[in-house]
Design a protein around this motif. Structure first.
Motif, PDB file in Angstrom:
ATOM      1  N   GLU A 276       0.789  -1.128  -0.025  1.00  0.00           N
ATOM      2  CA  GLU A 276       0.092   0.137   0.005  1.00  0.00           C
ATOM      3  C   GLU A 276       0.716   1.181  -0.036  1.00  0.00           C
ATOM      4  OE1 GLU A 276      -3.686   2.163   2.495  1.00  0.00           O
ATOM      5  OE2 GLU A 276      -2.864   0.169   3.112  1.00  0.00           O
ATOM      6  N   GLY A 277       0.493   2.142  -0.948  1.00  0.00           N
ATOM      7  CA  GLY A 277       1.227   3.286  -0.943  1.00  0.00           C
ATOM      8  C   GLY A 277       2.816   3.213  -1.956  1.00  0.00           C
ATOM      9  N   VAL A 278       2.801   2.367  -2.288  1.00  0.00           N
ATOM     10  CA  VAL A 278       4.135   1.974  -3.077  1.00  0.00           C
ATOM     11  C   VAL A 278       3.955   1.700  -4.407  1.00  0.00           C
ATOM     12  CG1 VAL A 278       6.149   0.604  -3.119  1.00  0.00           C
ATOM     13  CG2 VAL A 278       5.432   1.276  -0.954  1.00  0.00           C
ATOM     14  N   THR A 279       4.633   2.092  -5.504  1.00  0.00           N
ATOM     15  CA  THR A 279       4.490   1.905  -6.968  1.00  0.00           C
ATOM     16  C   THR A 279       5.698   1.087  -7.435  1.00  0.00           C
ATOM     17  OG1 THR A 279       3.084   3.811  -7.126  1.00  0.00           O
ATOM     18  CG2 THR A 279       4.103   2.611  -9.195  1.00  0.00           C
ATOM     19  N   MET A 280       5.323  -0.260  -7.780  1.00  0.00           N
ATOM     20  CA  MET A 280       6.668  -0.812  -8.555  1.00  0.00           C
ATOM     21  C   MET A 280       6.522  -1.043  -9.819  1.00  0.00           C
ATOM     22  SD  MET A 280       7.597  -3.862  -5.465  1.00  0.00           S
ATOM     23  CE  MET A 280       7.715  -3.226  -3.994  1.00  0.00           C
ATOM     24  N   LEU A 281       7.554  -0.910 -10.594  1.00  0.00           N
ATOM     25  CA  LEU A 281       7.347  -1.326 -12.267  1.00  0.00           C
ATOM     26  C   LEU A 281       8.603  -1.726 -12.867  1.00  0.00           C
ATOM     27  CD1 LEU A 281       5.793   2.209 -13.194  1.00  0.00           C
ATOM     28  CD2 LEU A 281       4.626   0.019 -13.151  1.00  0.00           C
ATOM     29  N   ALA A 282       8.669  -2.705 -13.375  1.00  0.00           N
ATOM     30  CA  ALA A 282       9.820  -3.336 -13.932  1.00  0.00           C
ATOM     31  C   ALA A 282      10.272  -2.612 -15.309  1.00  0.00           C
ATOM     32  CB  ALA A 282       9.298  -4.693 -14.404  1.00  0.00           C
ATOM     33  N   SER A 283      11.493  -1.841 -15.030  1.00  0.00           N
ATOM     34  CA  SER A 283      11.938  -1.087 -16.215  1.00  0.00           C
ATOM     35  C   SER A 283      12.279  -2.212 -17.169  1.00  0.00           C
ATOM     36  CB  SER A 283      13.262  -0.246 -15.475  1.00  0.00           C
ATOM     37  OG  SER A 283      12.668   0.543 -14.743  1.00  0.00           O
ATOM     38  N   ASP A 284      12.987  -3.027 -16.973  1.00  0.00           N
ATOM     39  CA  ASP A 284      13.341  -4.426 -17.811  1.00  0.00           C
ATOM     40  C   ASP A 284      13.455  -5.636 -16.850  1.00  0.00           C
ATOM     41  OD1 ASP A 284      15.852  -4.404 -16.370  1.00  0.00           O
ATOM     42  OD2 ASP A 284      16.513  -2.654 -17.644  1.00  0.00           O
ATOM     43  N   ASP A 285      13.922  -6.651 -17.429  1.00  0.00           N
ATOM     44  CA  ASP A 285      13.873  -8.072 -16.720  1.00  0.00           C
ATOM     45  C   ASP A 285      14.700  -7.924 -15.333  1.00  0.00           C
ATOM     46  OD1 ASP A 285      12.114  -8.945 -18.370  1.00  0.00           O
ATOM     47  OD2 ASP A 285      13.730 -10.163 -19.804  1.00  0.00           O
ATOM     48  N   HIS A 286      15.607  -6.887 -15.213  1.00  0.00           N
ATOM     49  CA  HIS A 286      16.414  -7.172 -14.296  1.00  0.00           C
ATOM     50  C   HIS A 286      16.669  -5.637 -13.298  1.00  0.00           C
ATOM     51  CE1 HIS A 286      18.148 -10.501 -16.335  1.00  0.00           C
ATOM     52  NE2 HIS A 286      18.221 -10.019 -17.435  1.00  0.00           N
ATOM     53  N   THR A 287      15.624  -4.823 -13.670  1.00  0.00           N
ATOM     54  CA  THR A 287      15.729  -3.524 -12.940  1.00  0.00           C
ATOM     55  C   THR A 287      14.296  -3.198 -12.419  1.00  0.00           C
ATOM     56  OG1 THR A 287      17.312  -2.649 -14.451  1.00  0.00           O
ATOM     57  CG2 THR A 287      16.548  -1.200 -12.958  1.00  0.00           C
ATOM     58  N   LEU A 288      14.151  -2.815 -11.284  1.00  0.00           N
ATOM     59  CA  LEU A 288      12.765  -2.603 -10.716  1.00  0.00           C
ATOM     60  C   LEU A 288      12.757  -1.194 -10.205  1.00  0.00           C
ATOM     61  CD1 LEU A 288      10.107  -3.745  -9.500  1.00  0.00           C
ATOM     62  CD2 LEU A 288      11.211  -4.170  -7.477  1.00  0.00           C
ATOM     63  N   ASP A 289      11.934  -0.396 -10.759  1.00  0.00           N
ATOM     64  CA  ASP A 289      11.690   1.029 -10.383  1.00  0.00           C
ATOM     65  C   ASP A 289      10.433   1.203  -9.352  1.00  0.00           C
ATOM     66  OD1 ASP A 289      10.713   3.535 -10.441  1.00  0.00           O
ATOM     67  OD2 ASP A 289      11.080   3.867 -12.672  1.00  0.00           O
ATOM     68  N   VAL A 290      11.182   1.712  -7.992  1.00  0.00           N
ATOM     69  CA  VAL A 290      10.141   1.829  -6.912  1.00  0.00           C
ATOM     70  C   VAL A 290       9.981   3.169  -6.404  1.00  0.00           C
ATOM     71  CG1 VAL A 290       9.986   1.074  -4.401  1.00  0.00           C
ATOM     72  CG2 VAL A 290      10.884  -0.426  -6.033  1.00  0.00           C
ATOM     73  N   ASP A 291       8.555   3.616  -6.311  1.00  0.00           N
ATOM     74  CA  ASP A 291       8.156   4.892  -5.689  1.00  0.00           C
ATOM     75  C   ASP A 291       7.634   4.705  -4.365  1.00  0.00           C
ATOM     76  OD1 ASP A 291       9.368   6.648  -7.685  1.00  0.00           O
ATOM     77  OD2 ASP A 291       7.443   6.714  -8.748  1.00  0.00           O
ATOM     78  N   MET A 292       8.004   5.238  -3.280  1.00  0.00           N
ATOM     79  CA  MET A 292       7.478   5.077  -1.850  1.00  0.00           C
ATOM     80  C   MET A 292       7.428   6.200  -1.199  1.00  0.00           C
ATOM     81  SD  MET A 292      11.022   3.308  -0.331  1.00  0.00           S
ATOM     82  CE  MET A 292      10.445   3.546   1.339  1.00  0.00           C
ATOM     83  N   PRO A 293       6.560   6.303   0.028  1.00  0.00           N
ATOM     84  CA  PRO A 293       6.397   7.468   0.872  1.00  0.00           C
ATOM     85  C   PRO A 293       7.752   7.586   1.693  1.00  0.00           C
ATOM     86  CG  PRO A 293       4.637   6.071   0.909  1.00  0.00           C
ATOM     87  CD  PRO A 293       5.673   5.075   0.130  1.00  0.00           C
ATOM     88  N   ARG A 294       8.214   8.712   1.824  1.00  0.00           N
ATOM     89  CA  ARG A 294       9.418   8.954   2.385  1.00  0.00           C
ATOM     90  C   ARG A 294       9.335   8.536   3.993  1.00  0.00           C
ATOM     91  NH1 ARG A 294      13.439  12.271   0.908  1.00  0.00           N
ATOM     92  NH2 ARG A 294      12.314  13.111  -0.887  1.00  0.00           N
ATOM     93  N   ALA A 295       8.361   8.451   4.312  1.00  0.00           N
ATOM     94  CA  ALA A 295       8.314   8.220   5.786  1.00  0.00           C
ATOM     95  C   ALA A 295       8.325   6.502   6.039  1.00  0.00           C
ATOM     96  CB  ALA A 295       6.978   8.684   6.451  1.00  0.00           C
ATOM     97  N   MET A 296       8.140   5.878   5.096  1.00  0.00           N
ATOM     98  CA  MET A 296       8.404   4.386   5.025  1.00  0.00           C
ATOM     99  C   MET A 296       9.520   3.697   5.122  1.00  0.00           C
ATOM    100  SD  MET A 296       6.473   1.506   2.465  1.00  0.00           S
ATOM    101  CE  MET A 296       4.979   2.016   2.557  1.00  0.00           C
ATOM    102  N   ASP A 297       9.561   2.776   5.969  1.00  0.00           N
ATOM    103  CA  ASP A 297      10.905   2.029   6.234  1.00  0.00           C
ATOM    104  C   ASP A 297      11.217   1.133   5.104  1.00  0.00           C
ATOM    105  OD1 ASP A 297      12.984   0.450   7.294  1.00  0.00           O
ATOM    106  OD2 ASP A 297      11.955   0.205   9.230  1.00  0.00           O
ATOM    107  N   LEU A 298      12.420   1.584   4.594  1.00  0.00           N
ATOM    108  CA  LEU A 298      12.963   0.625   3.473  1.00  0.00           C
ATOM    109  C   LEU A 298      12.976  -0.726   3.597  1.00  0.00           C
ATOM    110  CD1 LEU A 298      13.828   1.343   0.309  1.00  0.00           C
ATOM    111  CD2 LEU A 298      16.249   1.572   1.303  1.00  0.00           C
ATOM    112  N   ASN A 299      12.949  -1.202   4.668  1.00  0.00           N
ATOM    113  CA  ASN A 299      13.085  -2.677   5.168  1.00  0.00           C
ATOM    114  C   ASN A 299      11.791  -3.235   4.941  1.00  0.00           C
ATOM    115  OD1 ASN A 299      15.892  -2.709   6.066  1.00  0.00           O
ATOM    116  ND2 ASN A 299      15.254  -2.116   8.206  1.00  0.00           N
TER     117      ASN A 299
END
Length: 345
Positions: A276-299
């Motif tokens: 929830e609140g995170v956008t994940m897109l596959a740029s290619d087969d080996h690269t993941l593009d992630v947008d996340m809330p700044r307050a969210m724990d990256l773990n």
């Protein structure tokens, strides 16, 4: 000798006197630059500036940012007395630019985007002659020229033809020339345009030294990383209006989303984890593009990826923070009741 371009002689109209800044955050001391309700309409009816107001504090390193055609060059032209204003007022360290132009101009050093010195003159002669144009005695100018050429790492090139200098050297020579009059306000218009990253970072060091010695600097640049590294305050101008201004740290703190690129071991699965609140897109087969809330724990992101069998090999930020803020600000709609249908020249 190539002399600086003669500034414009005066405005078509001007507002005498400048009211105090509306913000309570402005220092009580006289700012290096105070602009109030600055407007410029060219003969072809294009409105380049539509009521710009800002203060630049003495000793600041200030960024003026905006897309092409936003009005940056027009504003710099007015402040440096190369362009006539239509309405408004400008003060340089409390000196009214219109009523006391000569006095105000002696406080300013300008480094334009274009190389405008004689390529067949020697760097030493360029600096000494420029200082003489502003009334600096030759003996004093020779001492200053040596100081500035050494600071610009050009002393060994002092007696070579300027046309033989590299692009980065020519840029540094422009800064050294502007400093010959010991300006209290240095205005830099795209000072590192066209130079490689190594030379650019060397110029950053020089500019920091100039600022640390007490010179106020206003910088325009399309390298947003440059502004984020050097400047403490900024204003973003778009379509002739200031759309945001304030301390760099405060404005960057407004960003509530940050982006990362993850390099993945193996191949990404067709179905990516959902958070929830995170956008994940596959740029290619080996690269993941992630947008996340700044307050969210990256773990939390790593845990979800691990549960999906996705192993992260490395990660990097998707863009610098100022670039993200800049794009957001200039993409905001402008009030149609106040906006002109024409953009700045």
């Amino acid at each position: 000798m190539t002399q600086p371009t003669a500034p414009a002689t005066g405005p078509s109209s001007a507002t005498a006197g400048i009211p105090a800044a509306p913000s309570s955050n402005v220092s009580a001391s006289v700012p290096a630059l105070r602009v109030r309700d600055l407007r410029k309409t060219y003969d072809n009816k294009v409105q380049a500036l539509k009521g710009v107001s800002l203060d630049v504090a003495e000793g600041d390193f200030f960024a003026l940012l905006g897309p092409n055609g936003a009005g940056k060059s027009t504003m710099i032209g007015i402040v440096s007395s190369l362009v006539n204003l239509s309405e408004g007022a400008v003060e340089i360290f409390g000196t009214d630019l219109i009523r006391h132009r000569d006095q105000a101009m002696r406080l300013i050093g300008l480094v334009p985007q274009e190389l405008n010195f004689n390529m067949f003159e020697k760097p030493l002669d360029i600096l000494v002659n420029y200082a003489g144009f502003y009334g600096v005695p030759r003996a004093v100018a020779l001492v200053r020229a040596e100081e500035e050429l050494k600071r610009a790492q050009l002393w060994e090139k002092a007696n070579m033809m300027s046309r033989t200098l590299s692009g980065g050297m020519k840029r540094r020579l422009m800064i050294a020339r502007a400093m010959m009059t010991r300006p209290r306000l240095l205005i830099l218009d795209e000072p590192t345009a066209g130079v490689d990253i190594e030379i650019r970072r060397g110029m950053w060091k020089t500019l920091r030294e100039i600022n640390a010695a007490g010179t106020t600097i206003i910088l325009t640049t399309h390298y947003l990383e440059e502004a984020e590294h050097l400047c403490r305050n900024l204003a973003i101008i778009d379509q002739g209006r200031i759309v945001q201004q304030g301390p760099m740290k405060t404005l960057l703190a407004m960003l509530d989303v940050e982006g990362f690129l993850f390099d993945i071991d193996g191949t990404l699965p067709a179905a990516l984890p959902s958070i929830e609140g995170v956008t994940m897109l596959a740029s290619d087969d080996h690269t993941l593009d992630v947008d996340m809330p700044r307050a969210m724990d990256l773990n939390r992101i790593f845990a979800a990826l691990g549960q999906a069998g996705i192993r992260v090999r490395s990660m990097r930020t998707k863009s610098n923070r100022l670039e993200e803020l800049f794009v957001r600000m200039i993409n905001q709609p402008i009030d149609s009741s106040a906006a002109s249908t024409e953009t700045a020249a």
